[in-house]
Design a protein around this motif. Structure first.
Motif, PDB file in Angstrom:
ATOM      1  N   ALA A  15       0.847  -1.195   0.000  1.00 42.18           N
ATOM      2  CA  ALA A  15       0.000   0.000   0.000  1.00 42.18           C
ATOM      3  C   ALA A  15       0.882   1.244   0.000  1.00 42.18           C
ATOM      4  CB  ALA A  15      -0.904  -0.005   1.218  1.00 42.18           C
ATOM      5  N   VAL A  16       0.596   2.134  -0.903  1.00 46.92           N
ATOM      6  CA  VAL A  16       1.350   3.389  -0.981  1.00 46.92           C
ATOM      7  C   VAL A  16       0.391   4.546  -0.679  1.00 46.92           C
ATOM      8  CG1 VAL A  16       2.833   2.367  -2.749  1.00 46.92           C
ATOM      9  CG2 VAL A  16       0.946   3.860  -3.439  1.00 46.92           C
ATOM     10  N   THR A  17       0.979   5.678  -0.364  1.00 48.16           N
ATOM     11  CA  THR A  17       0.167   6.837  -0.007  1.00 48.16           C
ATOM     12  C   THR A  17       0.302   7.932  -1.060  1.00 48.16           C
ATOM     13  OG1 THR A  17       0.412   6.359   2.348  1.00 48.16           O
ATOM     14  CG2 THR A  17      -0.228   8.601   1.759  1.00 48.16           C
TER      15      THR A  17
ATOM     16  N   GLY B 166      -4.169  -0.648  -3.905  1.00 49.50           N
ATOM     17  CA  GLY B 166      -2.885  -0.420  -3.244  1.00 49.50           C
ATOM     18  C   GLY B 166      -2.539   1.033  -3.017  1.00 49.50           C
ATOM     19  N   VAL B 167      -3.469   1.935  -3.292  1.00 46.22           N
ATOM     20  CA  VAL B 167      -3.184   3.370  -3.130  1.00 46.22           C
ATOM     21  C   VAL B 167      -4.147   3.968  -2.101  1.00 46.22           C
ATOM     22  CG1 VAL B 167      -3.105   5.633  -4.256  1.00 46.22           C
ATOM     23  CG2 VAL B 167      -2.364   3.586  -5.510  1.00 46.22           C
TER      24      VAL B 167
ATOM     25  N   LEU C  66       3.878  11.040  -3.554  1.00 51.54           N
ATOM     26  CA  LEU C  66       3.763   9.582  -3.447  1.00 51.54           C
ATOM     27  C   LEU C  66       4.827   9.065  -2.497  1.00 51.54           C
ATOM     28  CD1 LEU C  66       3.206   8.476  -7.158  1.00 51.54           C
ATOM     29  CD2 LEU C  66       1.643   8.086  -5.240  1.00 51.54           C
TER      30      LEU C  66
ATOM     31  N   ALA D 219       5.936   5.532   0.344  1.00 56.07           N
ATOM     32  CA  ALA D 219       5.667   4.218   0.940  1.00 56.07           C
ATOM     33  C   ALA D 219       6.935   3.786   1.666  1.00 56.07           C
ATOM     34  CB  ALA D 219       5.298   3.195  -0.138  1.00 56.07           C
TER      35      ALA D 219
ATOM     36  N   TYR E 253       3.158   3.278  -9.438  1.00 53.45           N
ATOM     37  CA  TYR E 253       4.085   3.314  -8.292  1.00 53.45           C
ATOM     38  C   TYR E 253       3.739   2.183  -7.320  1.00 53.45           C
ATOM     39  CZ  TYR E 253       6.287   5.423  -4.063  1.00 53.45           C
ATOM     40  OH  TYR E 253       7.020   5.680  -2.925  1.00 53.45           O
ATOM     41  N   ALA E 254       2.446   1.997  -7.065  1.00 54.24           N
ATOM     42  CA  ALA E 254       2.022   0.932  -6.145  1.00 54.24           C
ATOM     43  C   ALA E 254       2.369  -0.446  -6.714  1.00 54.24           C
ATOM     44  CB  ALA E 254       0.521   1.032  -5.882  1.00 54.24           C
TER      45      ALA E 254
ATOM     46  N   GLY F 153       8.812   0.393  -6.314  1.00 57.68           N
ATOM     47  CA  GLY F 153       8.311   1.762  -6.422  1.00 57.68           C
ATOM     48  C   GLY F 153       8.958   2.563  -7.531  1.00 57.68           C
TER      49      GLY F 153
END
Lengths: 123, 123
Positions: free
Chosen positions: B2-4, B40-41, B60, B62, B88-89, B94
């Motif tokens: 999971a990415v932010t 995943g985002v 972005l 993680a 990216y996710a 990444g």
């Protein structure tokens, strides 16, 4: 807490360089390294911070803290960069009161990124 | 992983706003949220990414990955931002191949910051 000061060493800062001539980024890193790291600060050279339009650039980061990127830096800013890095390292949460940040940090912020451990990041 | 995707919601992007008028940043966040997060985002609104001269901005990040900040974004870029976030996710480390990044990411990078777990960061 130990914090990291990344210094972009590949930055040309818009200069046209001759063969073997050191990049403005590597000169900035040298100036910073020669003064030396304050307590709690690791100085780490890095290839490209992707801030090429606003080079030279440096970044401050540490686990659980906001990261900060600053641009349009030169060797003349080496002491101020280290003073700002020392203040970041010394602040318990990495958040340095605005007025005590070096002027180059106040005026030449490129971006800041929240820590991943913020409650918001769990949304 | 999971990415932010942080979206600055306070950004005025140089606009003069009337009372109660939504900021360009909040409009960008709304446009992104309405399309919805790819797998995943996590989409996380944030107050000020300190990229005010290059707003609106998004970031972005993680754990263990490079963080990226992009600027000069608007609602028109919402789908591209989400496509870039999804890539990216989906990338194991990444790092998305340059040519497969959305054009707004290739052209409007403000900065990237290395992960703290890079070997260099231990120097």
């Amino acid at each position: 807490m130990a914090v990291t000061l990344h210094v972009c060493i590949t930055c040309r800062a818009g200069e046209t360089l001759g063969d073997g001539e050191p990049t403005p980024g590597s000169r900035l890193h040298k100036a910073i390294a020669e003064i030396g790291a304050p307590e709690g600060v690791n100085i780490v050279p890095i290839e490209c911070l992707s801030a090429c339009n606003n080079g030279c650039s440096v970044a401050l980061s540490a686990p659980g803290r906001w990261s900060y990127v600053y641009g349009r830096m030169s060797e003349a800013n080496a002491r101020d960069i280290l003073a700002g890095a020392a203040a970041y390292a010394a602040a318990p949460d990495g958040i340095v009161p605005w007025r005590t940040r070096p002027e180059v940090f106040r005026k030449q912020s490129l971006a800041r990124i929240p820590p991943l451990s913020l409650p918001e990041a769990a949304e």
